[in-house]
Every structure is written in structure tokens, then in C-alpha cells.
Design a protein around this motif. Structure first.
Motif, short mmCIF file in Angstrom:
data_model
loop_
_atom_site.label_atom_id
_atom_site.label_comp_id
_atom_site.label_asym_id
_atom_site.label_seq_id
_atom_site.Cartn_x
_atom_site.Cartn_y
_atom_site.Cartn_z
N PHE A 181 -3.62 -0.38 -1.53
CA PHE A 181 -4.26 0.27 -0.46
C PHE A 181 -5.73 0.13 -0.57
O PHE A 181 -6.44 -0.13 0.33
CB PHE A 181 -3.87 1.74 -0.25
N LEU B 115 -6.36 11.99 2.88
CA LEU B 115 -5.85 11.23 1.88
C LEU B 115 -5.73 12.14 0.48
O LEU B 115 -6.83 12.34 0.26
CB LEU B 115 -6.59 10.08 1.72
N LEU C 163 -11.80 4.21 -3.84
CA LEU C 163 -11.01 5.04 -3.81
C LEU C 163 -11.72 6.57 -3.52
O LEU C 163 -11.41 7.21 -2.66
CB LEU C 163 -10.04 5.35 -4.90
N ALA D 236 -4.07 7.06 -3.20
CA ALA D 236 -3.90 5.68 -2.64
C ALA D 236 -3.52 4.83 -3.94
O ALA D 236 -4.44 4.93 -4.89
CB ALA D 236 -4.87 5.14 -1.54
N ASN D 237 -2.69 3.98 -4.05
CA ASN D 237 -2.51 3.05 -5.20
C ASN D 237 -3.67 1.78 -4.99
O ASN D 237 -4.35 1.84 -3.83
CB ASN D 237 -1.08 2.42 -5.03
N VAL E 5 -10.73 9.43 -0.61
CA VAL E 5 -9.93 10.70 -1.00
C VAL E 5 -10.67 11.63 -0.12
O VAL E 5 -11.77 11.85 -0.12
CB VAL E 5 -10.02 10.82 -2.43
N THR F 276 0.26 5.54 -0.14
CA THR F 276 -0.47 6.63 0.12
C THR F 276 0.43 7.99 0.14
O THR F 276 1.52 8.22 0.47
CB THR F 276 -1.53 6.52 1.19
N TRP F 277 -0.43 8.91 -0.20
CA TRP F 277 0.13 10.34 -0.04
C TRP F 277 -0.99 11.10 0.66
O TRP F 277 -2.44 11.10 0.25
CB TRP F 277 0.38 11.11 -1.33
N TRP F 278 -0.56 11.98 1.87
CA TRP F 278 -1.54 12.72 2.77
C TRP F 278 -1.05 14.13 2.54
O TRP F 278 -0.11 14.41 2.64
CB TRP F 278 -1.59 12.07 4.27
N ALA G 270 0.89 -1.19 0.07
CA ALA G 270 -0.09 0.00 0.04
C ALA G 270 0.89 1.29 0.07
O ALA G 270 1.80 1.41 0.74
CB ALA G 270 -0.91 -0.06 1.15
#
Length: 66
Positions: free
Chosen positions: A32, A25, A40, A28-29, A44, A17-19, A15
Motif C-alpha cells: 500500500f 488509517l 507510512l 498499511a503494508n 497513518v 490496510t486496517w482502518w 495492498a
């Protein structure tokens, strides 16, 4: 080169992610999303708490991210 990173992020079973600075969020790939079991589009823009993570898990994760 960017294409290779994209392929790696999209194809890994880990997983990723970028936050944002408020711990909402941004990305997410697929790994995740699969682990979350939720589309998704429903993740998000939400914090880990808003995603429904148990209260015992959220504070340690949030502390680590700050």
C-alpha cells in the motif's frame, strides 16, 4: 501461526490496510505504501480524503466501508 500471517501481509504485492471506525488509517503494508508513493508516517491517522484521493473516488469507497 501469527508470524506466518505477518510474513504474508508484509510480503504480498496486494495492498492491505486496517482502518478505524472513523475511517482513519491504522495500518498499511509495504505494498500500500509503495502504491501510495508516500511514507507510512504521512498516511497513518488520515482518512482517504486527507490522503488526497480525488473527490469522485472517496465517497464510493467511504460508503462501501460503512
Amino acid at each position: 501461526m501469527a508470524h506466518m500471517y505477518y510474513l504474508a501481509v508484509e510480503s504480498t504485492s496486494e495492498a492491505i490496510t486496517w482502518w478505524d471506525k472513523n475511517l482513519k488509517l491504522l495500518f498499511a503494508n509495504p505494498a500500500f505504501v509503495t502504491q501510495a508513493g508516500v511514507p507510512l508516517s504521512q498516511l497513518v491517522g488520515k482518512t482517504i480524503r486527507e490522503m488526497g484521493h480525488p473527490e469522485l473516488l472517496a465517497p464510493p469507497w467511504i460508503k462501501k466501508c460503512n
